[in-house]
Enzyme design. Structure first.
Site, PDB file in Angstrom:
ATOM      1  N   HIS A   1       0.856  -1.187   0.000  1.00 46.78           N
ATOM      2  CA  HIS A   1       0.000   0.000   0.000  1.00 46.78           C
ATOM      3  C   HIS A   1       0.895   1.241   0.000  1.00 46.78           C
ATOM      4  O   HIS A   1       0.713   2.116  -0.834  1.00 46.78           O
ATOM      5  CB  HIS A   1      -0.955   0.000   1.211  1.00 46.78           C
ATOM      6  CG  HIS A   1      -1.945   1.129   1.172  1.00 46.78           C
ATOM      7  ND1 HIS A   1      -3.032   1.216   1.996  1.00 46.78           N
ATOM      8  CD2 HIS A   1      -1.991   2.245   0.399  1.00 46.78           C
ATOM      9  CE1 HIS A   1      -3.730   2.333   1.715  1.00 46.78           C
ATOM     10  NE2 HIS A   1      -3.102   2.968   0.762  1.00 46.78           N
TER      11      HIS A   1
ATOM     12  N   GLU B   1       0.454   8.149  -3.610  1.00 44.93           N
ATOM     13  CA  GLU B   1       1.378   7.743  -2.548  1.00 44.93           C
ATOM     14  C   GLU B   1       2.590   8.667  -2.491  1.00 44.93           C
ATOM     15  O   GLU B   1       3.040   9.045  -1.411  1.00 44.93           O
ATOM     16  CB  GLU B   1       1.817   6.286  -2.742  1.00 44.93           C
ATOM     17  CG  GLU B   1       0.706   5.277  -2.476  1.00 44.93           C
ATOM     18  CD  GLU B   1       0.172   5.342  -1.037  1.00 44.93           C
ATOM     19  OE1 GLU B   1       0.983   5.367  -0.093  1.00 44.93           O
ATOM     20  OE2 GLU B   1      -1.063   5.373  -0.870  1.00 44.93           O
TER      21      GLU B   1
ATOM     22  N   HIS C   1       2.590  11.019   0.749  1.00 44.84           N
ATOM     23  CA  HIS C   1       3.538  10.486   1.739  1.00 44.84           C
ATOM     24  C   HIS C   1       5.006  10.686   1.337  1.00 44.84           C
ATOM     25  O   HIS C   1       5.821  11.113   2.148  1.00 44.84           O
ATOM     26  CB  HIS C   1       3.286   8.990   1.957  1.00 44.84           C
ATOM     27  CG  HIS C   1       1.898   8.678   2.428  1.00 44.84           C
ATOM     28  ND1 HIS C   1       1.477   8.912   3.722  1.00 44.84           N
ATOM     29  CD2 HIS C   1       0.814   8.153   1.785  1.00 44.84           C
ATOM     30  CE1 HIS C   1       0.204   8.533   3.862  1.00 44.84           C
ATOM     31  NE2 HIS C   1      -0.221   8.073   2.699  1.00 44.84           N
TER      32      HIS C   1
END
Ligand SMILES: *[C@@H]1O[C@H](CO)[C@@H](O)[C@H](O)[C@H]1NC(C)=O
Length: 226
Positions: A61, A115, A119
């Site tokens: 993930h 992502e 992040h």
């Protein structure tokens, strides 16, 4: 007394400077893997990637910068958009290990872009875009969660396994206590959704988690097939 105060002030200024200049404003990473069977076995369901049904394995993930208090930074650098060309030599590994199950079917770029921007930009002082994705793929190769669970008789066959047994199997094999997150299937059963391992700020070594995520699991968890 006076000296120790001034040392304290100097230390906190050094800290502030480190954060301002280096931007390494996080304490550790969560390396998060998800079970595709549980992603798909919900009311919302899922869509296979354009490349076809993913392998029967945990998928990545993400690799998420986090703080020791459980909070986390996000969207740290709007001037560093996701750039497909930077990961062109990783794309085939990404398709295999980091598939997107979101609908509609995709080639994964939207997932990876999210992502990176949410992040990855928060650990840019340590890892550039190529380094970030490569470090994450390399972590996946270090820990084979499905093999670890199978070795303890925890198999994705739709049966229920104890939360403690799952935790113990992973701790026994890796040496570190994982975070376990559950979601619910259409019948309302708690099922094994995501497994969190903690990683040092270099993105290469697994460490004991400074704080475990709260995972909404029952004491008995379904491990659906995929
Ligand atoms: C892959 O691409 C990156 C970034 O473009 C580059 O730095 C790296 O050397 C390449 N690696 C290989 C094995 O070609």
């Amino acid at each position: 007394m006076k000296t120790s105060y001034s040392i304290l002030i100097q230390l906190s200024m050094i800290n502030l400077l480190a954060v301002l200049c280096l931007g390494q404003d996080f304490d550790f990473f969560y390396f998060v893997q998800q079970w595709p069977g549980s992603y798909c076995d919900t009311q919302q369901s899922c869509c296979y990637p354009k490349t076809g049904k993913p392998a029967t394995d945990f998928g990545i993930h993400g690799l998420w910068p986090n703080y020791n208090d459980g909070s986390y930074p996000s969207n740290c650098d709007p001037d560093s958009p996701f750039d497909q060309s930077e990961i062109s030599n990783l794309t085939s590994r990404m398709q295999k290990s980091w598939p997107s199950l979101a609908c509609p079917s995709s080639d994964g770029m939207k997932f990876w872009s999210h992502e990176w921007e949410k992040h990855g930009t928060c650990s840019e002082s340590v890892l550039d875009q190529h380094g970030y994705f490569k470090a994450t793929l390399d972590l996946k190769n270090k820990v084979n969660l499905l093999q670890i669970l199978k070795s303890s008789g925890i198999i994705p066959n739709g049966r229920f396994y104890s939360f403690n047994g799952i935790t113990k199997a992973i701790k026994g094999a890796t040496g570190y206590t994982p975070g376990i997150e559950c979601n619910v299937d259409e019948a309302g059963n708690s099922q094994l959704y995501q497994i969190y391992l903690c990683v040092d700020t270099s993105g290469s070594d697994i460490i004991e988690c400074p704080i475990l995520p709260r995972g909404k699991c029952s004491s008995s968890i379904e491990f659906p097939s995929f």
